[in-house]
Design a protein around this motif. Structure first.
Motif, PDB file in Angstrom:
ATOM      1  N   VAL A   1     -28.876  21.466  -9.776  1.00  0.00           N
ATOM      2  CA  VAL A   1     -29.830  21.857  -8.988  1.00  0.00           C
ATOM      3  C   VAL A   1     -29.646  23.324  -8.085  1.00  0.00           C
ATOM      4  N   ARG A   2     -30.639  24.174  -8.679  1.00  0.00           N
ATOM      5  CA  ARG A   2     -30.783  25.742  -7.207  1.00  0.00           C
ATOM      6  C   ARG A   2     -31.327  25.371  -6.733  1.00  0.00           C
ATOM      7  N   GLY A   3     -32.003  26.691  -5.423  1.00  0.00           N
ATOM      8  CA  GLY A   3     -32.854  26.319  -4.935  1.00  0.00           C
ATOM      9  C   GLY A   3     -32.752  26.248  -3.454  1.00  0.00           C
ATOM     10  N   GLU A   4     -31.253  25.828  -2.895  1.00  0.00           N
ATOM     11  CA  GLU A   4     -31.335  25.472  -2.259  1.00  0.00           C
ATOM     12  C   GLU A   4     -30.209  26.965  -0.810  1.00  0.00           C
ATOM     13  N   GLY A   5     -30.980  27.892  -1.161  1.00  0.00           N
ATOM     14  CA  GLY A   5     -30.412  29.121  -0.998  1.00  0.00           C
ATOM     15  C   GLY A   5     -29.249  29.693  -1.804  1.00  0.00           C
ATOM     16  N   GLU A   6     -28.260  29.748  -0.840  1.00  0.00           N
ATOM     17  CA  GLU A   6     -27.373  30.267  -2.174  1.00  0.00           C
ATOM     18  C   GLU A   6     -26.929  29.049  -2.724  1.00  0.00           C
ATOM     19  N   THR A   7     -26.187  28.141  -2.178  1.00  0.00           N
ATOM     20  CA  THR A   7     -25.980  26.723  -2.755  1.00  0.00           C
ATOM     21  C   THR A   7     -26.449  26.242  -3.650  1.00  0.00           C
ATOM     22  N   VAL A   8     -25.879  25.824  -4.852  1.00  0.00           N
ATOM     23  CA  VAL A   8     -25.835  25.866  -6.247  1.00  0.00           C
ATOM     24  C   VAL A   8     -25.484  24.389  -6.570  1.00  0.00           C
ATOM     25  N   ARG A   9     -25.720  23.161  -6.642  1.00  0.00           N
ATOM     26  CA  ARG A   9     -25.211  21.981  -7.288  1.00  0.00           C
ATOM     27  C   ARG A   9     -25.339  21.401  -8.478  1.00  0.00           C
ATOM     28  N   PHE A  10     -23.912  20.860  -9.223  1.00  0.00           N
ATOM     29  CA  PHE A  10     -24.039  20.288 -10.711  1.00  0.00           C
ATOM     30  C   PHE A  10     -22.732  19.406 -10.667  1.00  0.00           C
ATOM     31  N   SER A  11     -23.069  19.440 -12.240  1.00  0.00           N
ATOM     32  CA  SER A  11     -21.783  18.149 -12.342  1.00  0.00           C
ATOM     33  C   SER A  11     -20.954  18.365 -13.032  1.00  0.00           C
ATOM     34  N   VAL A  12     -20.170  18.648 -13.243  1.00  0.00           N
ATOM     35  CA  VAL A  12     -18.546  19.007 -14.264  1.00  0.00           C
ATOM     36  C   VAL A  12     -18.661  17.331 -14.524  1.00  0.00           C
ATOM     37  N   THR A  13     -18.250  17.490 -16.372  1.00  0.00           N
ATOM     38  CA  THR A  13     -17.453  16.910 -16.781  1.00  0.00           C
ATOM     39  C   THR A  13     -16.483  16.805 -18.593  1.00  0.00           C
ATOM     40  N   ASP A  14     -16.063  15.772 -18.254  1.00  0.00           N
ATOM     41  CA  ASP A  14     -15.149  16.008 -19.319  1.00  0.00           C
ATOM     42  C   ASP A  14     -15.471  14.745 -20.730  1.00  0.00           C
ATOM     43  N   GLY A  15     -16.331  13.851 -20.456  1.00  0.00           N
ATOM     44  CA  GLY A  15     -16.884  12.802 -21.291  1.00  0.00           C
ATOM     45  C   GLY A  15     -15.988  12.257 -21.039  1.00  0.00           C
TER      46      GLY A  15
END
Length: 148
Positions: free
Chosen positions: A67-81
């Protein structure tokens, strides 16, 4: 006279041993903040680190989580399965950063979210950090680029 030489030799060896022990302890103390341990999302969920502990997380960026677009803050999730950890990062992401690609981030884990201070992305389509590959292999989701 011979016993004086022997005494002096034993004293020098004892002082050298104490100096070695003290210098080793000082080096370890100085490096305690500079050592970043690597953890997979599954390890973080099983045993959450303290809010002030700086460590590295690695895995694949979960598809549909960026998810981009909240200023310079980017949100995402990391997975290893096996587990998913939400990540926030303020700054400019590397050019090769994308969903379903390997990444390694450095930061802290606060209130169930990994707050990254640095994000590293793969540098070509075949590269992934060894720790990330090992973690993905443990979960049974890693496929080698050459199909082996």
């Amino acid at each position: 006279m011979k016993s004086l030489k022997k005494k002096r030799r034993v004293q020098i060896i004892a002082v050298a041993a104490v100096a070695l022990i003290v210098s080793t302890a000082l080096i370890g103390y100085a490096m305690r903040d500079g050592i970043n341990f690597f953890r997979s999302p599954s390890q973080i969920m099983a045993e959450p680190p303290g809010p002030t502990e700086v460590f590295r997380i690695g895995g694949l960026v979960e598809e549909g989580s960026l998810v981009r677009g909240e200023g310079e803050t980017v949100r995402f999730s990391v997975t290893d399965g096996g587990a998913v950890v939400p990540v926030t990062y303020t700054g400019v992401l590397p050019d090769l950063f994308a969903e379903n690609q390997g990444m390694v981030g450095t930061g802290t884990y606060k209130d169930g979210v990994f707050v990254a201070t640095e994000i590293l992305a793969k540098h070509d389509e075949d590269y992934m950090p060894k720790e990330v590959i090992d973690s993905l292999k443990e979960q049974g989701v890693y496929e080698a680029p050459d199909g082996s």
